[in-house]
Design a protein around this motif. Structure first.
Motif, mmCIF file in Angstrom:
data_model
loop_
_atom_site.group_PDB
_atom_site.id
_atom_site.type_symbol
_atom_site.label_atom_id
_atom_site.label_comp_id
_atom_site.label_asym_id
_atom_site.label_seq_id
_atom_site.Cartn_x
_atom_site.Cartn_y
_atom_site.Cartn_z
ATOM 1 N N ALA A 145 29.022 52.467 65.540
ATOM 2 C CA ALA A 145 30.193 51.816 64.940
ATOM 3 C C ALA A 145 30.674 52.576 63.705
ATOM 4 O O ALA A 145 31.883 52.787 63.520
ATOM 5 C CB ALA A 145 29.856 50.374 64.579
ATOM 6 N N CYS A 148 32.413 55.828 64.791
ATOM 7 C CA CYS A 148 33.762 55.600 65.330
ATOM 8 C C CYS A 148 34.754 55.255 64.226
ATOM 9 O O CYS A 148 35.925 55.670 64.284
ATOM 10 C CB CYS A 148 33.716 54.476 66.376
ATOM 11 N N GLN A 149 34.296 54.507 63.199
ATOM 12 C CA GLN A 149 35.209 54.176 62.107
ATOM 13 C C GLN A 149 35.556 55.416 61.283
ATOM 14 O O GLN A 149 36.728 55.627 60.938
ATOM 15 C CB GLN A 149 34.595 53.108 61.189
ATOM 16 N N SER A 150 34.550 56.239 60.982
ATOM 17 C CA SER A 150 34.809 57.422 60.161
ATOM 18 C C SER A 150 35.568 58.492 60.935
ATOM 19 O O SER A 150 36.383 59.223 60.366
ATOM 20 C CB SER A 150 33.489 58.006 59.642
ATOM 21 N N GLY A 153 38.822 55.867 63.001
ATOM 22 C CA GLY A 153 39.493 54.790 62.279
ATOM 23 C C GLY A 153 39.373 53.437 62.940
ATOM 24 O O GLY A 153 40.089 52.501 62.579
ATOM 25 N N ILE A 154 38.463 53.301 63.906
ATOM 26 C CA ILE A 154 38.258 52.019 64.581
ATOM 27 C C ILE A 154 37.351 51.149 63.721
ATOM 28 O O ILE A 154 36.319 51.614 63.241
ATOM 29 C CB ILE A 154 37.632 52.225 65.972
ATOM 30 N N SER A 155 37.732 49.910 63.506
ATOM 31 C CA SER A 155 36.968 49.016 62.640
ATOM 32 C C SER A 155 35.526 48.878 63.114
ATOM 33 O O SER A 155 35.260 48.508 64.266
ATOM 34 C CB SER A 155 37.624 47.634 62.608
ATOM 35 N N ALA A 156 34.575 49.182 62.204
ATOM 36 C CA ALA A 156 33.158 49.039 62.539
ATOM 37 C C ALA A 156 32.825 47.581 62.849
ATOM 38 O O ALA A 156 32.048 47.290 63.765
ATOM 39 C CB ALA A 156 32.292 49.544 61.383
ATOM 40 N N THR A 195 33.808 43.231 58.599
ATOM 41 C CA THR A 195 35.198 43.584 58.899
ATOM 42 C C THR A 195 36.091 43.442 57.675
ATOM 43 O O THR A 195 36.948 44.295 57.408
ATOM 44 C CB THR A 195 35.739 42.694 60.039
ATOM 45 N N HIS A 198 34.212 46.093 54.717
ATOM 46 C CA HIS A 198 33.934 47.513 54.963
ATOM 47 C C HIS A 198 35.121 48.149 55.676
ATOM 48 O O HIS A 198 35.146 48.300 56.884
ATOM 49 C CB HIS A 198 32.663 47.684 55.796
ATOM 50 N N ARG A 199 36.131 48.493 54.874
ATOM 51 C CA ARG A 199 37.340 49.129 55.398
ATOM 52 C C ARG A 199 37.601 50.411 54.632
ATOM 53 O O ARG A 199 37.254 50.538 53.456
ATOM 54 C CB ARG A 199 38.541 48.196 55.238
ATOM 55 N N ASN A 200 38.217 51.368 55.331
ATOM 56 C CA ASN A 200 38.542 52.631 54.683
ATOM 57 C C ASN A 200 39.416 52.387 53.459
ATOM 58 O O ASN A 200 40.425 51.690 53.535
ATOM 59 C CB ASN A 200 39.261 53.570 55.651
#
Length: 207
Positions: A145, A148-150, A153-156, A195, A198-200
């Motif tokens: 997860a 994929c987020q890093s 850009g898909i939310s972990a 969610t 933990h967002r960019n």
């Protein structure tokens, strides 16, 4: 028009800050798992899969959790780097150790299962958030997860929710449907915490 808000400077975590995050974050997760065990509940992710194995086999949670994560270390090293892998290994070892020690120092005579699910999910969610923000994880699904987020850009949190629902479905073969239904609360609470927090761009600390 409003002026653009400049990016905040990154704050480099000290070694002491990373150590306290790993020690406390893993303690919170292990405490959440302890509450789940009190009422034979489940949770999501690799933690949930390990809880499930501990119910279905003679393996303890700590041993199942450690073994399940072994295949993911190579992927973590190749895709996330040596520092992330070492911190993740330490986090997994700490959760396994805490899970073994907690029943020796904490005993609960009575616990409402709905409260156990909500509080356990909260503890696990906050613990995971601490680890994520200090460049660590609890292995397994967490690694996939975070990658994929890093990378994409898909939310972990959303990815983990999908993984968690699969664990819940598998749980129907091991625990009563009523326990699975209550366990969904822990998954929702835990992933809402991740969610929403933990967002960019939300946190400017780096390890």
């Amino acid at each position: 028009m409003n002026a653009a808000i400049p990016d905040l400077p990154k704050h480099r975590h000290t070694t002491l800050e990373d150590i306290q995050a790993l020690l406390l974050g893993t303690l919170l997760v292990a405490s959440g798992v302890f509450l789940f065990h009190q009422d034979h509940l489940l949770t999501g992710g690799t933690v949930g899969a390990s809880v499930l194995l501990s119910y279905a086999t003679p393996l303890s949670f700590g041993l199942a959790f450690f073994i399940l994560n072994l295949p993911f270390y190579y992927f973590a090293y190749r895709q996330m780097g040596a520092a992330f892998t070492l911190k993740t290994f330490a986090s997994i070892a700490l959760v396994s150790l805490y899970s073994h020690l907690l029943p020796m120092v904490l005993q609960i005579q009575s616990l409402n299962p709905i409260f156990a699910s909500i509080l356990g999910g909260t503890l696990a969610g906050v613990g995971c958030l601490m680890l994520f923000r200090h460049g660590a994880s609890l292995g397994g699904f967490n690694i996939a997860a975070l990658y994929c987020q890093s990378r994409y850009g898909i939310s972990a949190g959303k990815l983990l929710l999908g993984f968690d629902l699969c664990v819940m479905l598998a749980g129907l073969w091991v625990v009563p449907p009523s326990a699975v239904l209550i366990s969904v609360l822990s998954v929702v609470v835990m992933n809402l915490i991740i969610t929403m927090n933990h967002r960019n761009g939300r946190y400017n600390g780096v390890s």
